[in-house]
Design an enzyme around this catalytic site. Structure first.
Site, short mmCIF file in Angstrom:
data_model
loop_
_atom_site.label_atom_id
_atom_site.label_comp_id
_atom_site.label_asym_id
_atom_site.label_seq_id
_atom_site.Cartn_x
_atom_site.Cartn_y
_atom_site.Cartn_z
N SER A 128 -97.36 49.25 48.90
CA SER A 128 -96.76 48.85 50.18
C SER A 128 -97.32 49.65 51.35
CB SER A 128 -95.23 49.00 50.11
OG SER A 128 -94.89 50.27 49.65
N THR A 140 -92.57 51.51 52.76
CA THR A 140 -93.19 52.25 53.85
C THR A 140 -93.10 53.77 53.66
OG1 THR A 140 -92.31 50.53 55.24
CG2 THR A 140 -92.99 52.57 56.35
N THR A 143 -97.49 51.39 56.77
CA THR A 143 -97.06 50.38 55.81
C THR A 143 -98.02 49.20 55.78
OG1 THR A 143 -95.14 49.07 55.11
CG2 THR A 143 -95.66 49.03 57.44
N ARG A 179 -97.08 38.48 60.83
CA ARG A 179 -95.82 39.23 60.89
C ARG A 179 -96.09 40.73 61.09
NH1 ARG A 179 -93.10 43.55 57.85
NH2 ARG A 179 -90.88 43.19 58.01
N THR A 185 -87.47 53.00 56.48
CA THR A 185 -88.14 52.21 55.44
C THR A 185 -87.22 51.03 55.13
OG1 THR A 185 -89.04 52.28 53.20
CG2 THR A 185 -87.09 53.61 53.59
N GLY A 186 -87.78 49.99 54.54
CA GLY A 186 -86.96 48.85 54.19
C GLY A 186 -87.26 47.65 55.06
N1 GLY Z 1 -90.49 48.67 56.89
C1 GLY Z 1 -91.70 48.00 56.75
C2 GLY Z 1 -91.69 46.62 57.20
O1 GLY Z 1 -90.68 45.96 57.21
O2 GLY Z 1 -92.75 46.14 57.54
#
Ligand code: GLY
Length: 330
Positions: free
Chosen positions: A87, A189, A207, A217, A240-241
């Site tokens: 990731s 991330t 990330t 995106r 993160t998330g």
């Molecule tokens: N936290 C990383 C993302 O949503 O891209």
């Protein structure tokens, strides 16, 4: 006692018409130094997930008297170079069209910031973000412009899609189910923040974003105040998330502002997670967000929506991993 002292101090300053502009606010807001706690907890570095290799690299720089900015960049580069970290950086899972697109940002102790979004073919987006901060008049460079800038700075173009990531993408394409997965592989991330021996705070966040995301995106990680925020007078936070939930609540800015109001980092991260649950209850139930924070005293906090979020902490010569508390118990 503590709040009475602050009240008296603030009341005194409110009446003092001599303080103007930024000076007035600097004195008015309660800073962590106002806390009745004299223990020294810096240098320190904290990172999302079990990124102990990253905190070790950062910690080595801090232990040698280095700058927090160099430490967080070095730490983020460890995750970016790891093909097993699917990731972040090299080995990151691609978007739904098979492109590995990277987001990263960095902030230093002066509040300078640099960021890249939708960067392709460059293994170390965090270092490009640092160059954006240090060598351009801008904060964010995106897509082809970010790539052009990176190449002009001497970064080389590489294929970042590993065989393993390609296989995962091909398996995903069979169903093409567009749905984020909570704690997939238990990491996501890398967000890393540090305070050095001179009490300089810095942070970095990197990330490849949500696996199999829509083309184009961009998540929270390269957005100052969402994926990362640093204010040397107060503290720093990173996320993160699921980036969409962090973006819609500007989580790390909120955390730093709560610390500015005198909250312990643990309390501040809990407030930011609860804000998500309050504003977006359905998404908060189904997705994961984790925050970590570090204040100017080297005190830290960590909290997430779902159980399963952990973090690495290098402090007092020890490099350890801890499980964060969570809002939902499942
Ligand atoms: N936290 C990383 C993302 O949503 O891209």
């Amino acid at each position: 006692m503590h709040s009475r002292r602050l009240f008296l101090k603030n009341a005194l300053l409110a009446g003092a018409a001599v303080l103007t502009g930024a000076d007035r606010w600097r004195h008015w807001l309660p800073l962590p130094e106002d806390m009745n706690d004299s223990s020294v907890r810096w240098p320190a570095v904290i990172a999302t997930w079990d990124n102990r290799k990253a905190t070790a690299a950062a910690g080595a720089i801090l232990s040698a008297g280095g700058r927090a900015l160099d430490a967080v960049e070095a730490g983020a580069r460890v995750a970016e170079a790891d093909p097993n970290d699917t990731s972040v950086g090299y080995g990151g899972l691609p978007d739904r069209d098979g492109n590995v697109t990277l987001d990263a940002c960095i902030m230093d102790e002066f509040g300078n910031a640099g960021s890249v979004t939708y960067l392709q073919h460059i293994k170390h987006p965090i270092s490009v973000a640092r160059r954006v901060m240090e060598k351009t008049p801008h904060v964010i460079l995106s897509g082809d412009g970010a790539l052009e800038f990176a190449l002009s700075e001497g970064f080389s173009k590489e294929n970042l899609l590993t065989d393993e990531a390609r296989r995962a993408w091909e398996a995903w394409k069979i169903k093409s189910e567009y749905k984020p997965v909570i704690n997939s592989e238990r990491h996501d991330t890398i967000g890393i923040i540090a305070i050095d021996a001179q009490r300089r705070l810095s942070g970095a966040c990197s990330t490849s974003g949500m696996a199999f995301k829509m083309r184009g995106r961009v998540g929270d990680s390269p957005i100052i105040g969402a994926g990362l925020f640093v204010d040397n007078e107060v503290g720093a936070a990173t996320a993160t998330g699921l980036g969409e939930l962090v973006l819609k609540t500007l989580g790390t800015f909120l955390i730093v502002e709560e610390m500015r109001r005198g909250k312990h980092p643990q309390k501040a991260v809990e407030i930011a997670i609860r804000r998500i649950a309050q504003k977006y209850p359905k998404h908060a139930r189904e997705n994961q967000v984790g925050y970590i924070a570090l204040d100017r005293r080297g005190r830290h906090g960590a909290f997430s929506l779902q159980p399963g979020f952990n973090y690495a902490l290098f402090q007092g010569g020890q490099n350890r991993v801890f499980e964060a508390a969570s809002l939902w118990k499942r």
